[in-house]
Design an enzyme around this catalytic site. Sequence first.
Site, PDB file in Angstrom:
ATOM      1  N   ASP A  25       4.101  -6.135   6.306  1.00 38.27           N
ATOM      2  CA  ASP A  25       5.193  -7.495   5.973  1.00 38.27           C
ATOM      3  C   ASP A  25       6.698  -7.016   5.631  1.00 38.27           C
ATOM      4  O   ASP A  25       7.278  -7.822   4.907  1.00 38.27           O
ATOM      5  CB  ASP A  25       4.567  -8.083   4.633  1.00 38.27           C
ATOM      6  N   GLY A 146       1.835  -6.025  -4.336  1.00 39.11           N
ATOM      7  CA  GLY A 146       1.059  -7.048  -3.771  1.00 39.11           C
ATOM      8  C   GLY A 146       0.245  -6.556  -2.277  1.00 39.11           C
ATOM      9  O   GLY A 146      -0.732  -5.905  -2.403  1.00 39.11           O
ATOM     10  N   CYS A 147       0.949  -6.495  -1.347  1.00 37.35           N
ATOM     11  CA  CYS A 147       0.478  -6.221  -0.112  1.00 37.35           C
ATOM     12  C   CYS A 147      -0.054  -4.780   0.343  1.00 37.35           C
ATOM     13  O   CYS A 147      -0.771  -4.496   0.861  1.00 37.35           O
ATOM     14  CB  CYS A 147       1.106  -7.046   1.245  1.00 37.35           C
ATOM     15  N   ILE A 148       0.960  -4.042  -0.423  1.00 40.86           N
ATOM     16  CA  ILE A 148       1.052  -2.565  -0.291  1.00 40.86           C
ATOM     17  C   ILE A 148      -0.462  -2.274  -1.041  1.00 40.86           C
ATOM     18  O   ILE A 148      -1.142  -1.235  -0.576  1.00 40.86           O
ATOM     19  CB  ILE A 148       2.174  -2.065  -0.654  1.00 40.86           C
ATOM     20  N   SER A 151      -3.690  -3.510   0.730  1.00 40.39           N
ATOM     21  CA  SER A 151      -3.828  -2.849   2.061  1.00 40.39           C
ATOM     22  C   SER A 151      -4.223  -1.443   1.812  1.00 40.39           C
ATOM     23  O   SER A 151      -5.249  -0.798   2.585  1.00 40.39           O
ATOM     24  CB  SER A 151      -2.506  -2.878   2.841  1.00 40.39           C
TER      25      SER A 151
END
Length: 203
Positions: A25, A146-148, A151
């Site tokens: 992202d 968040g996304c780190i 994932s």
Amino acid sequence: MSGPHGTAFSGRVGWGARPAVLVVDLVRAYTDEGGPFLLPEPRPAVEATAALVDAARLGGHPVVWTVVRYTRGMADGGLFAAKVPALAAFAEDAEGGWGELVLAPAPGEPVVAKQYASAFFATSLAATLHAAGVDTVVVAGVSTSGCIRASATDALGHGFRPQVVRQACADRTPELHEQNLRDLDAKYADVVDLPEALRHLGR
């Protein structure tokens, strides 16, 4: 690890034989003035990610990118869009181009569109990496909490060795960044510095 938990945490998953770089992202919404998720100092993470991508390409290792993308009207946004209304910036009909990648994928490098935090949730990413023989996922991008985090945690659950590169991630505050790196390193991933990651990608 010292403290009341002794050696309960902070083991190492290490590096396997076939790493891939996963850029999560890294889009204009986080890096450009006026972006809905603008980070205070995104440039160092962008530069570190660029170095990882260059090293992976030179070493013949896969590079995979993710973006967040929703249909017009956010029909596929689910409750995540209700929790984080600013995600509407990633709808197909949104103005501003906030979902555009900051760095350019090379021809043939997959760009995975996702609707939730994890790059693995409801996407083809795990199958793509397994088919390429990948055993180690080098994680870079935004945001750390968040996304780190999501994932990297899901990478472990899918049987990959997650390596989160400290300098190649960023978050809303330095404190949030560091807190999440500490917790990831304790339980879900190896947090490594950029020089170590570059050495492994150069092998």
